[in-house]
Scaffold this motif. Sequence first.
Motif, short mmCIF file in Angstrom:
data_model
loop_
_atom_site.label_atom_id
_atom_site.label_comp_id
_atom_site.label_asym_id
_atom_site.label_seq_id
_atom_site.Cartn_x
_atom_site.Cartn_y
_atom_site.Cartn_z
N GLY A 108 -9.55 87.63 -102.72
CA GLY A 108 -9.56 87.28 -101.30
C GLY A 108 -8.72 86.06 -101.00
O GLY A 108 -8.97 85.37 -100.00
N ASN B 33 -11.21 96.40 -108.16
CA ASN B 33 -10.94 95.95 -106.80
C ASN B 33 -11.38 97.03 -105.82
O ASN B 33 -10.73 98.06 -105.67
N THR B 34 -12.52 96.76 -105.18
CA THR B 34 -13.01 97.72 -104.18
C THR B 34 -12.72 97.21 -102.78
O THR B 34 -13.17 97.78 -101.80
N GLY B 35 -12.00 96.09 -102.70
CA GLY B 35 -11.69 95.52 -101.40
C GLY B 35 -12.78 94.61 -100.88
O GLY B 35 -12.71 94.14 -99.75
N LYS B 36 -13.76 94.31 -101.72
CA LYS B 36 -14.85 93.45 -101.26
C LYS B 36 -14.68 92.10 -101.95
O LYS B 36 -15.09 91.91 -103.09
N ALA B 37 -14.06 91.17 -101.26
CA ALA B 37 -13.73 89.89 -101.89
C ALA B 37 -14.94 88.96 -101.99
O ALA B 37 -15.06 88.18 -102.91
N ASP C 273 -16.12 91.55 -105.60
CA ASP C 273 -15.51 92.20 -106.77
C ASP C 273 -15.40 91.26 -107.96
O ASP C 273 -15.60 91.65 -109.11
N LYS D 55 -5.37 88.76 -104.66
CA LYS D 55 -5.77 89.69 -103.61
C LYS D 55 -7.22 90.13 -103.83
O LYS D 55 -8.03 90.15 -102.90
N ARG D 56 -7.52 90.48 -105.06
CA ARG D 56 -8.87 90.90 -105.37
C ARG D 56 -9.88 89.79 -105.02
O ARG D 56 -10.99 90.02 -104.57
#
Lengths: 946, 627
Positions: free
Chosen positions: B518, B304-308, B322, B515-516
């Motif tokens: 999005g 999870n790099t926050g890029k959904a 991700d 969450k990962r």
Amino acid sequence: MKKIYTKIITCALTGLMSLSTQAQKTEPVAIQPQERLMKVSTYEDSTSVSVIKHRTGAIFTLSGKELQRMMVGNLLNTLQGRIPGLTVVTGSGEPGYDNPTLYLRGQSSWNIAGNRVVIYLDGFEVDLNAISSLSPYEIESITLFKDAVALSQFGLQGGAGVLWFKTVSGNVNDKIKITANARYGIQSVIDLPQVMNAYDYTTHYNMALQNDGLPVKYPNTEAYKANNDPFHPNVDWYKEMLKNTSTIQDYNLSFRGGGERARYFVLMNYTDFTGLYNNATAIDKDFGTNARYNKINLRGNVDLQLSKNLSVTANITAITEDKNTPAGFTATQLFDNLLRTPASAFPVVNPNGSWGISSAYNFNPVQRLQRFGIWNSHTRNLQTNMAFTEKLDVITSGLALKGGISFSNQYVGFYQKQFSVPAYEINKDANDQPVLDGDGNVVYIQRGNISETINEGETSHWNRNTFQIGLEYNRTFGKSTYNAGLLAKRQNYSKNGLVYQLRHQALSGSFSYDYDNTYLFDVAASYNGSTDFAPGNRYGFFPSVGLGWVLSNESFLSSSNTVDHLKLRATWGKVGNDNEAYRFLYQQWAAGGGGWTVGSDNIFRGGRREGAVSNAAFGWETKTILNLGIDITVLKKLKGTVDLFSEKRTGILERPDALVPGYTGFLLQFLNTGEVQNKGFEISLAYEENEKAFRHYLRVSAAFARNKITKRSEAIQPYDYLYSRNFRLDQFKGLAFDGFYQESDFDATGILLPGTVSSSYATVKPGDMKFKDQDGNGVINDMDKIPMGFAKLPEITLGFNLGFRYKGFDFDAFLQGVMNRTVSLLDDAYIYTHPFVNNNNMTVFSQNSWTPQTANTATYPRLSTLSNANNDQQSDFWLRNGNFFKLRSIELGYTFSLIKELDDVRVFVNGTNLFTWDKIEDLEAERLSMGYPLMRAVTLGLKVKL
Amino acid sequence: MINSLLCAILLLLISTTSCTKNFLEKPKGGAVTVDTIFHTKNQAQYAIARMYGWCVRGYLPQGSTDLPRPEILTDALYIISPGYDWANAGINGPIYKRGNMGPNSNVDYGWGATTDESVTGGAMGWHYKGIRQANIVFRNIDMVVDADQDWKNDVKGQALFCRALQHYELFRYYGGIPIVSVPLSGEGEINVGRSSVQSVVDSIVDWCDKAVDLLPETRPSSDYGRITRLAALALKSRVLLYAASPLYNTPDHMKAALSSARFGDARDTVLCYPVYSKDRWKLAADAAKAVIDNAAAAGVAIYNTGKAETEPGTDTYAGLGDYEAVWNVYANKELILVSTKNQNGSDWGANLTAWGKFLSSKVGEWEWGVKNNMPIEFMQLYEKKDGTRFTLPASGADLPVDIRNFNLDPRFYQTVAYDGMFFRAASGAKYGTIPFYKGGDGFADGALSSSDAGSDGYALDVYKFVARVDNGSWNHFAWPVFRLAEFYLSYAEALNEFHDGPSGETYFYINEIRKRAGMPNKSGLDYAGFQAAIQNERTIELAYEGHRYNDLLRWVKAHQVLNTNLRGIATTARRGGDGSLKRSWEIVPFMTQVFPVRYYYLPFITSEVSKNYLGDGAAWDGQNPGW
């Protein structure tokens, strides 16, 4: 004594040897007058001599002259139907790639190589393709060894029969006999499959789409009638690609003669056999070629009498063959594509001059023929035998020492120039009209690229060496005649792809005794070993015994005017059959294969697993043969031979899967556990009138062989008919066709009504095939496949031969027939019988397809563009009676002696395979018109002898 | 005697040199036996590699070039039948979907037909091949002379895992099966019948526990792809999750639904536990938690790099969301164990055809290839991005615009290519706007609409595991046998079942995954609501990774979900107001899928049943009920 040995060893070391004892043994044996009548020979030739002395055995000898009756490019194809008990299964018609498959008395093993007839040439084993390129003019005789007494001497290699070729040797003649032969033949195709024209194809295609619930593809099928519209073409691909005729010609010159000290036969032969491809060199001779096969044969056979006791024979055959084929396709690919490409697919050449193509049919045959290059295959064949005979009358009268050595090898290499150029598809829209660009020009899509490769390499090679030496003894004391032989032999064989040489070592012996030519007793045996088996199991002993009684020499018949000759024969014995596909099974090896990739660099690691569990008792297949025979001659003109046989093949290799649970994870080894029984008969009858000016003959032969699998490892089945046990080898099994599903079998939503059989293979619709539910469970599945018809290999082979000679004229005709044969159009003519599926073309076969209107008369299921697993099951719908009769040869000749210096001049006209009678609609039964077609030939010939 | 006579003659008559006794001896060389393999470490590696090749596969089809994705058996995939039966038929997919599966046409992947040797027992036999190889390695590895005990223990751990994994493969198809833990010998009688579900599960768990003790926590990158301790924990977790699930651990109220897949007597022990026990969910939860807790030590975490979301038209790793990165980024930290079988090796000849053809997608091959049509029944399992449910309208005028406007779960767009989408794989011609549409209004058929069954216009093509980054290279793909997200979801599922409803911890693990991706968090659900949510989440998150088939079975939902009409979207070219090409679309029928209840347990092949070892040796032949 010493002197003799020195001489012999000198001979051995200088390599002056050859010719097997079998061949040598026999020639000195005087053939009794009564028996001479039994030979099948032509009028011109009376020199063909039987090669075996076992007078109780089942053998058949054909004169080499008979092979000159057919004009084909492959010597083996001249054997069709001429030797009772030998089944010749025709291969392709393509020049140079037309080897048939041979079977003795049908087949008796499910391992293919277990049925492979072993070929001998002048006393030594050779490969089949060493024979195929020989000229019929160099063959003296061909002998088929069928029973135990004839075969047991071959031991491990005799199990499937031996076909023994003997070439012409020199003869004592004060004049050199020079013969020149020339034959020129025109070949034409026997049959090609009939496909639809563009209009019929497109209309039926639309119908198929509608049946599938899909929109039509060709809104305007009328456009395809125009014949000159490049956007809606109507191409007859067969016509574009094939000529009406091709040529086959051969010429040879031979010299034969000799004196007491030296005799010779020398032959040179040239054959040129071209194929059917049309205009192959239209662009350039480097870009395309017609199929073409040509070869040069050279033979030199020499017999030398070096001293009173020592004679030496040398036979040398050298053959070079060149086969040219187009590099753009194999013949199989080409004929598959000619058949499957619809007339409407694309034009040969587009309006802009580029090659046509389409994405669905990415094969423009004309382009490939004329532009894609040439594949040239070159074969070199060399067979040399040398043999010596040293008479040892010094030791005892009638004893001789014989030895021989043979090298036989072949190399096949190729040279290829391969090119490719793009072709262009006309882009069409949904209305089947060309898409135009902004300027109103046709839009083309390029298919393929430009490429060019030249490469060469080896296709195959093999090499066989044999060395043999033995003693022979022939002597008569009063009324008792003794013949005995002892032969030691070693042979090794290597070829491409074979890691370990095949090696055999054998000691074989035979003993014959007759009393007063009336009571015959034969014993033959061999002790034969192969490198394939474990020490201790390496050698097999193959004995046989034969008894004969010549009744016509008994006092009660000897004075008969009716019965000239009558002999009863009985033999029994064993032969073996090793198989190069199954070797060293007594060892368990680890095997490579499978593996795993590890590491971030994706390194692949090879895997190893345990090999099959070893079979400690691994051995060969054994055949035990009982043969009963009668030879009879009545009224000096009518001769007959009948052989009855019953043979049992045991030890047939199979994996005993049926007994071992899957959870073991074992890889099972082949065990010698299978058994097949084979029974049948051969009859040949000949009537010959040689005394009168109008000499004529009629010969009839019939051979029948029926096998049955008696033991085989098979999973337990609910019904007996599901086993292969108790049925023929390759027995067809299929569903019983029961008409088509009709609309009345379905409810309004298209669901099958209760009580109607359904199919496990597909969801059926009206117009699909319905089958009989054999086990009554309401569903058609593999359990409903019952035995049907026969196998593809015929059980019965018939031959009819008649001819006459009157003044200068001679005439001969030969008709062959096979019966009890079944073929499957599903297996062998899939493209022909399956329109539209896999983009197949449509043929006449499916013209009368099922529609609601034709429901009662249809002969083909509903048309569909989709494959249909239900209709594609083996069933009697697809099976056909494969019987056929062929007029293999018919020949009319005239011999005249115009010039004194010439012995004779003969001109003749010959027809080969002119007529076929069979039961299959629109197809030729032998090969179902698939692949490179079979050909008929009309030949003019000239023979000059001086 | 005769042999020596023969030799004597040759000796006498020819010369002394050429008659050697060894003429028929087989020349030396070539023979490698089990003993030589387990002599040195280097040689033993070959046997270990073969063990991996046979055993570690996840759900990846192997063997013949004609096998489709395992999802062919479910509602997740439709491959045109019969048009593409050559691609369908390898595992009897079409027969299965029509309800016509039989003992000799079951869907056990086994190892396909094109292998280097024969096998007894059909597809099932191949599992036992792997088991045998693992048992051989386990038994013989101590013979290696040049390796230390640590290395041998490590190998034993790998062998135990492989044995366990293939027993699990059999279990998930057939239920209780014969347990084989030693290399059987061919001497004497061997008789191994079916074991109960309980014994099979206990054995697998036991082997996993032992393997955990023997295997290392992590491996150097040069050993990437080898089994680690965490993989053994993961296998144990999955098996215990299955064991706790209703198909095997059946609550009373679900028994009726399964009655025609049960005997109703003592034989049922090979199909399920005799008595329902909620504690099995506790075991499943604990095992999943053990995977989660041990992940960090193995260097494993949720990627999870926050890029959904994936950037439209991207062809770089950096552009991937991700979720999509999890199967594209080689050796990323979420992967616990991968099957490297299809990766850049030479095992299948052109190894990469596995990805290119087996899981072939139309866009992956661009022109050639089989479309992996996603039925809308499956499409509708994706939520909208706001977390609400989604229902597809009956038709539309402009598919690419409509699809974006549906605003679905970002994972949908990372899983499916659709007509009109801009697709970009930098190599060659696989580049441009995807043309799946049928011709119309003067437009010809789209180039990718053609198929063996004619032009179809089907608009959705699953392209998970289709190369488009890294210049269209397939090299970075490795089938995820286990990845951490699965165990987050397993844990949440098991907790909800055990506690009869979700807790904070339960929500945490489902929401980590959402969450990962999005997607908004789940909250405020009761037991049944959470059960539905977690089952759906698992279906979406693990889509096309092989789980759907067994998940539907173990939830005892297959007979509800798979007796259905599968439908799809088909597009047709229409001329828009400005003359440009618009893709109008409508719902079209694919097929009617049938799932009889007896499908819950695959039938054994008849040839094995007829050997009569599976059952009680008396009245019962061991075959599963209904077959």
